[in-house]
Design a protein around this motif. Structure first.
Motif, mmCIF file in Angstrom:
data_model
loop_
_atom_site.group_PDB
_atom_site.id
_atom_site.type_symbol
_atom_site.label_atom_id
_atom_site.label_comp_id
_atom_site.label_asym_id
_atom_site.label_seq_id
_atom_site.Cartn_x
_atom_site.Cartn_y
_atom_site.Cartn_z
ATOM 1 N N PHE A 133 1.949 2.450 6.312
ATOM 2 C CA PHE A 133 1.133 3.255 5.614
ATOM 3 C C PHE A 133 1.556 4.421 4.776
ATOM 4 O O PHE A 133 0.784 4.791 3.788
ATOM 5 C CB PHE A 133 0.158 4.044 6.894
ATOM 6 N N GLN A 134 2.673 4.353 4.834
ATOM 7 C CA GLN A 134 3.593 5.324 3.875
ATOM 8 C C GLN A 134 3.352 4.744 2.314
ATOM 9 O O GLN A 134 3.867 5.690 1.327
ATOM 10 C CB GLN A 134 4.742 5.292 4.161
ATOM 11 N N ASN A 135 3.112 3.544 2.196
ATOM 12 C CA ASN A 135 2.855 2.903 0.854
ATOM 13 C C ASN A 135 1.626 3.302 0.298
ATOM 14 O O ASN A 135 1.219 3.000 -0.889
ATOM 15 C CB ASN A 135 3.067 1.330 1.105
ATOM 16 N N LEU A 136 0.620 3.543 0.867
ATOM 17 C CA LEU A 136 -0.773 3.790 0.568
ATOM 18 C C LEU A 136 -0.943 5.365 -0.222
ATOM 19 O O LEU A 136 -1.503 6.163 0.117
ATOM 20 C CB LEU A 136 -1.769 3.794 1.784
ATOM 21 N N SER A 153 -5.019 -10.683 7.028
ATOM 22 C CA SER A 153 -5.205 -11.401 5.972
ATOM 23 C C SER A 153 -5.461 -10.331 4.825
ATOM 24 O O SER A 153 -5.385 -10.575 3.526
ATOM 25 C CB SER A 153 -5.990 -12.551 5.721
ATOM 26 N N ILE A 154 -6.396 -9.395 5.291
ATOM 27 C CA ILE A 154 -7.112 -8.509 4.283
ATOM 28 C C ILE A 154 -6.040 -7.571 3.430
ATOM 29 O O ILE A 154 -5.900 -7.224 2.247
ATOM 30 C CB ILE A 154 -7.589 -7.251 5.113
ATOM 31 N N GLN A 192 0.124 -3.011 2.523
ATOM 32 C CA GLN A 192 0.316 -3.490 1.296
ATOM 33 C C GLN A 192 -0.819 -3.366 0.292
ATOM 34 O O GLN A 192 -0.461 -3.592 -0.897
ATOM 35 C CB GLN A 192 0.569 -4.999 1.297
ATOM 36 N N LEU A 193 -1.690 -2.489 0.442
ATOM 37 C CA LEU A 193 -2.917 -2.086 -0.197
ATOM 38 C C LEU A 193 -2.585 -0.808 -1.201
ATOM 39 O O LEU A 193 -3.123 0.178 -0.780
ATOM 40 C CB LEU A 193 -4.075 -2.196 0.549
ATOM 41 N N THR A 194 -1.733 -1.027 -1.814
ATOM 42 C CA THR A 194 -1.247 0.058 -2.601
ATOM 43 C C THR A 194 -2.178 0.951 -3.657
ATOM 44 O O THR A 194 -2.028 1.916 -4.081
ATOM 45 C CB THR A 194 0.038 -0.153 -3.436
ATOM 46 N N VAL A 253 -4.853 -3.190 17.429
ATOM 47 C CA VAL A 253 -3.923 -2.164 16.527
ATOM 48 C C VAL A 253 -4.209 -2.554 15.151
ATOM 49 O O VAL A 253 -4.569 -3.701 14.684
ATOM 50 C CB VAL A 253 -2.709 -2.107 16.576
ATOM 51 N N ILE A 254 -3.917 -1.490 14.089
ATOM 52 C CA ILE A 254 -3.982 -1.740 12.836
ATOM 53 C C ILE A 254 -2.944 -2.591 12.218
ATOM 54 O O ILE A 254 -1.660 -2.356 12.692
ATOM 55 C CB ILE A 254 -3.947 -0.258 12.269
ATOM 56 N N PRO A 255 -3.156 -3.670 11.498
ATOM 57 C CA PRO A 255 -1.998 -4.583 11.067
ATOM 58 C C PRO A 255 -1.398 -4.094 10.106
ATOM 59 O O PRO A 255 -1.660 -3.268 9.263
ATOM 60 C CB PRO A 255 -3.008 -5.845 10.443
ATOM 61 N N ALA A 256 0.018 -4.179 10.210
ATOM 62 C CA ALA A 256 0.849 -3.507 9.324
ATOM 63 C C ALA A 256 0.801 -3.992 7.862
ATOM 64 O O ALA A 256 1.142 -3.360 7.044
ATOM 65 C CB ALA A 256 2.478 -3.774 9.487
ATOM 66 N N SER A 257 -0.040 -5.132 7.607
ATOM 67 C CA SER A 257 0.062 -5.733 6.431
ATOM 68 C C SER A 257 -1.153 -4.804 5.444
ATOM 69 O O SER A 257 -0.967 -4.873 4.214
ATOM 70 C CB SER A 257 -0.910 -6.878 6.442
ATOM 71 N N LEU A 258 -1.791 -3.973 6.291
ATOM 72 C CA LEU A 258 -2.586 -2.964 5.435
ATOM 73 C C LEU A 258 -1.867 -2.005 4.490
ATOM 74 O O LEU A 258 -2.254 -1.720 3.635
ATOM 75 C CB LEU A 258 -3.554 -2.352 6.129
#
Length: 829
Positions: free
Chosen positions: A710-713, A661-662, A688-690, A681-686
């Motif tokens: 993570f390529q979105n970060l 949810s983070i 989204q934190l652009t 594992v690291i959730p894929a939702s992270l």
């Protein structure tokens, strides 16, 4: 007086108040006409009058009613003044029809301006300002050929007009005010109305959404305007040089208009100019030596704030003997100001804040010529603001001669030496602002004898010594006390009752302890409290929670406070709460109202993070509970706090997986979950934190690899995944798009394979730590292209993320440097 409210379109009743003068002949009337009386009664019945302002509206003689003016000969109504506040109207009109109508500052429940007002042809005065009208200003008002005064100023953009052509019919107009009327669709046509209004002397079009160039206004013949207020529009235009050709100008306000170019020097020769404000344009330039060469014969207010003036003020400034307000705030003024400015005998307000002024105060203001009938260099001066410059030297003794001084602001300069005890002679002083300098010595006891002082701020200097009750003996009006970041020791008795009731107490780094200051109990109105690093130990007394409900800032960090905090925590709505670095224990407390910042780091709090944390603080922006003894899992509800910019749960015993949810916290800049017991594992939702800039997942038990999301970060500057159980190849995505990445640590994992050559794309990288993995092959030669590593610099000391109202997350990283026999950990921050 109360406002009047309309239940319907009752203003149509005014149509009846247009009695024919011929029907009255030349006889005198003791009462008003029956038609006018009936119309006024109907008018009254359509109003709500909670304050009984129309209590006198009874009987048959309406000429005696409040707000009504009649012709002496005919008895015909010539003026209706229902303005709020109430004004008595003395009409000397010889006409028989309505000439004066004031409905200002009422509440007409968002109805349109009645069209029929355009039929009141004899109106000379029409004031509809702040009356609660909405919609389009009717073009029928252009029929009022006799109108001299017209004010339709409104609440912001409640009224609008997409054309001003109808104004050309107001050929008698002298005063036009349309402040806050939406004219964004008008374009530049408003300039053309001036040539059709030959009698116009005042034009008020502030905050109207006007745009477009105002550089040229020719061939309009401007000869009579005295007042021009176009402030707070967005012209994005060169400065209108044509203004200096209007010799009648008395008042000009072009502040915050997005003007650029040079300020014409002709302003100094306008013979009637008293008020000139060009503040807040940011890009207006001009040479001080040229601008102030003029005579400025009648100038009273001069405000050039937030522009780009340059050069030195010439000695000719001394001729500006009518100046009462001088403001060059935030300008790039070079050099100093000549001593001749001290001959400004009428100067009342002097503001050169936010410039590049240099030199010492004696060089700037102390002159040899004193004004007639005065022993003071500036006898009329009430405000001196020279903050945010580069002034140096000592505070001169002659400051104490400014007997009428009300405000002295010299903050954030390079001033040194002691604060003169003679400042205690300034009995009218209400504000003394000296923070952010290099002042030393003690705080003079004489400042305690200033009976009008409401602001005393000497924060962030090098002052020392004991502060006693004498320092506050007569400061009964004190509201702001700033003593922080000095080396003061407060020595008052345990029974001391201060003479003041402050609103702000900033005493950071003063020695107030060892026990919690008992005198604070008397301060019932304090809303800003900073007792951080104040050598206070022991428990927080129970009485403190009786006054805490008014605190919008509570900072008692960096002390030795013990015990438990009350749960719920009694604090003001939307407050900032900082208890970090104490010895507090017990469960994490939640506030009784929602707050915006909570820092409980480096204490002994225990137990789980409350599951209902989002319900208590839905709009929290900064959350840090690091360095405690917390257990349990990260609550899924934390993802409902979508305004969070900083989440720091590090250095606890939190277990379980990272809550997916983070990823809903899309404003997040810092996520620090390091030094815990997280697994999975690291959730894929992270991904989204652009906006994420700093991500610490190090020193956990995480497995797997980085998700492709993570390529979105692309905003990342720090990525620390060290001391986990990650495996597989180092993801090549790390070399794509992370142009701002400065710190990358993957040490002490189970990564295998070769080092990707794409890592050479990380042009900003300063720290790369891949030690203690299962990497094979050779180091790619392209790694030598990481040029940011070649520059000598203090590593990451400037990385302060998620800064919010003075509190921030400070980047930190443990780097192992090669020693003689083993790696040595070093902490950079």
């Amino acid at each position: 007086m109360g406002r009047l409210s309309v239940l319907g379109l009752m203003l149509t009743m005014l149509c009846a108040i247009t009695s024919d003068y011929a029907s009255y002949g030349a006889s005198r009337f003791s009462n008003c006409s029956e038609n006018d009386l009936d119309a006024l009664i109907d008018f009254k019945n359509g109003l709500e009058d909670p304050e009984s302002r129309l209590a006198s509206w009874k009987g048959s003689n309406c000429c005696q009613w409040h707000g009504i003016s009649c012709d002496d000969d005919t008895g015909a109504i010539v003026a209706i003044n229902l303005g709020n506040p109430y004004h008595v109207v003395n009409s000397d009109s010889s006409g028989s029809l309505l000439e004066y109508l004031d409905l200002s500052f009422n509440t007409f429940n968002d109805i349109p301006i009645p069209e029929f007002l355009g039929s009141l042809e004899n109106l000379q005065y029409l004031n509809l300002s702040e009356a609660g009208f909405t919609g389009v200003v009717p073009s029928s008002l252009g029929n009022l050929h006799r109108l001299q005064y017209f004010d339709v100023s409104a609440e912001l953009f409640a009224l609008s007009a997409d054309s001003l052509d109808w104004l050309t019919g107001l050929v008698s107009l002298k005063h036009l005010a349309m402040n806050r009327v939406d004219l964004s669709l008008v374009g530049s046509e408003w300039l053309g109305i001036l040539k059709n209004l030959p009698n116009l002397t005042e034009l008020h079009l502030s905050v109207c959404g006007l745009t477009g160039s105002i550089t040229s206004i020719t061939p309009v013949n401007l000869t009579s305007p005295a007042v021009l207020d176009l402030s707070l529009n967005h012209f994005n235009s060169l400065f209108p040089n044509w203004l200096v050709n209007i010799s009648t100008l008395v008042y000009v306000d072009l502040s915050d208009c997005d003007l650029y170019g040079r300020i014409p020097i002709g302003f100094g020769e306008l013979p009637n100019l008293q008020y000139l404000s060009l503040a807040g344009n940011n890009n207006l330039s001009g040479s001080c030596s040229q601008l102030f060469r003029g005579s400025w014969k009648k100038i009273q207010i001069l405000n050039f704030a937030s522009n780009k003036l340059h050069g030195k003020l010439p000695s000719s400034v001394a001729n500006m003997t009518s100046l009462t307000n001088f403001d060059l705030f935030d300008k790039k003024v070079e050099g100093g100001i000549p001593s001749s400015i001290a001959r400004l005998c009428y100067l009342k307000e002097f503001d050169l804040s936010g410039n590049n002024l240099t030199g010492s105060l004696p060089e700037i203001l102390q002159g040899t010529d004193l004004c007639v009938s005065s022993n003071s260099p500036l006898p009329s001066l009430i405000s001196m603001r020279l903050g945010n410059n580069h002034l140096k030297g000592k505070l001169p003794e002659w400051l104490s001669q400014l007997e009428n001084l009300v405000e002295l602001t010299l903050s954030y300069n390079l001033l040194q030496g002691p604060i003169p005890a003679s400042l205690g002679n300034l009995k009218n002083l209400t504000k003394l602002n000296l923070p952010g300098n290099q002042l030393n010595g003690t705080l003079p006891e004489t400042l305690g004898s200033l009976p009008e002082l409401s602001v005393l701020d000497v924060s962030s200097n090098s002052l020392t010594g004991i502060i006693s009750e004498i320092h506050f003996s007569r400061l009964s009006k004190l509201k702001f006390l700033g003593l922080s970041s000095n080396s003061f020791i407060l020595n008052v008795s345990s029974s001391w009752i201060p003479p003041f009731q402050v609103q702000s107490l900033n005493m950071r780094s003063c020695q107030l302890g060892p026990s919690f200051p008992s005198w604070l109990k008397t301060q019932q109105g304090v809303s800003f409290l900073d007792f951080s690093n104040a050598s206070i130990s022991g428990p927080i007394p129970n009485w403190f929670w009786d006054i805490s409900s008014k605190l919008s800032l509570l900072n008692v960090s960096l002390n030795q406070l013990q015990g438990q905090l009350p749960n719920p925590l009694n604090i003001a709505p939307f407050a900032d709460v900082d208890f970090r670095s104490n010895l507090l224990e017990g469960p994490i407390p939640l506030p009784i109202v929602e707050i915006e910042l909570l820092d409980l780091s480096n204490n002994h709090f225990s137990g789980p993070i409350p599951q209902n944390i989002s319900g208590s603080m839905p709009n929290l922006i900064f959350l840090s509970v690091s360095g405690n003894r917390l257990t349990g899992k990260i609550p899924g509800s934390i993802g409902e706090m979508q305004l969070l910019q900083v989440i720091d749960l590090s250095r606890n015993s939190i277990s379980g997986s990272i809550s997916s949810s983070i990823g809903n916290c899309t404003f997040l800049k810092v996520l620090d979950l390091s030094y815990s017991s997280l697994s999975g594992v690291i959730p894929a939702s992270l991904g989204q934190l652009t906006r994420l800039q700093s991500l610490h997942l190090n020193n956990n038990k995480l497995t797997g690899n980085l998700p492709s999301s993570f390529q979105n970060l692309t905003s990342l500057e720090t990525l620390d995944l060290g001391n986990n159980r990650f495996s597989g190849n180092i993801p090549s995505l790390l070399g794509n798009g992370f142009v701002g990445l400065r710190i990358l640590s993957l040490r002490s994992n189970a990564f295998s394979g070769e080092i990707p050559s794409k890592l050479s794309n990380l042009s900003s990288l300063q720290v790369l730590d891949l030690a203690e993995n299962n990497l094979t092959g050779s180091i790619p030669g392209s790694v030598g292209d990481l040029k940011a590593m070649a520059h000598v610099q203090n590593i990451v000391k400037y990385l302060l993320f998620g800064r919010y109202r003075g509190i921030y997350y400070e980047e930190n990283l443990v780097i192992n440097t090669k020693g003689s026999s083993k790696d040595t950990p070093r902490l950079f921050h």
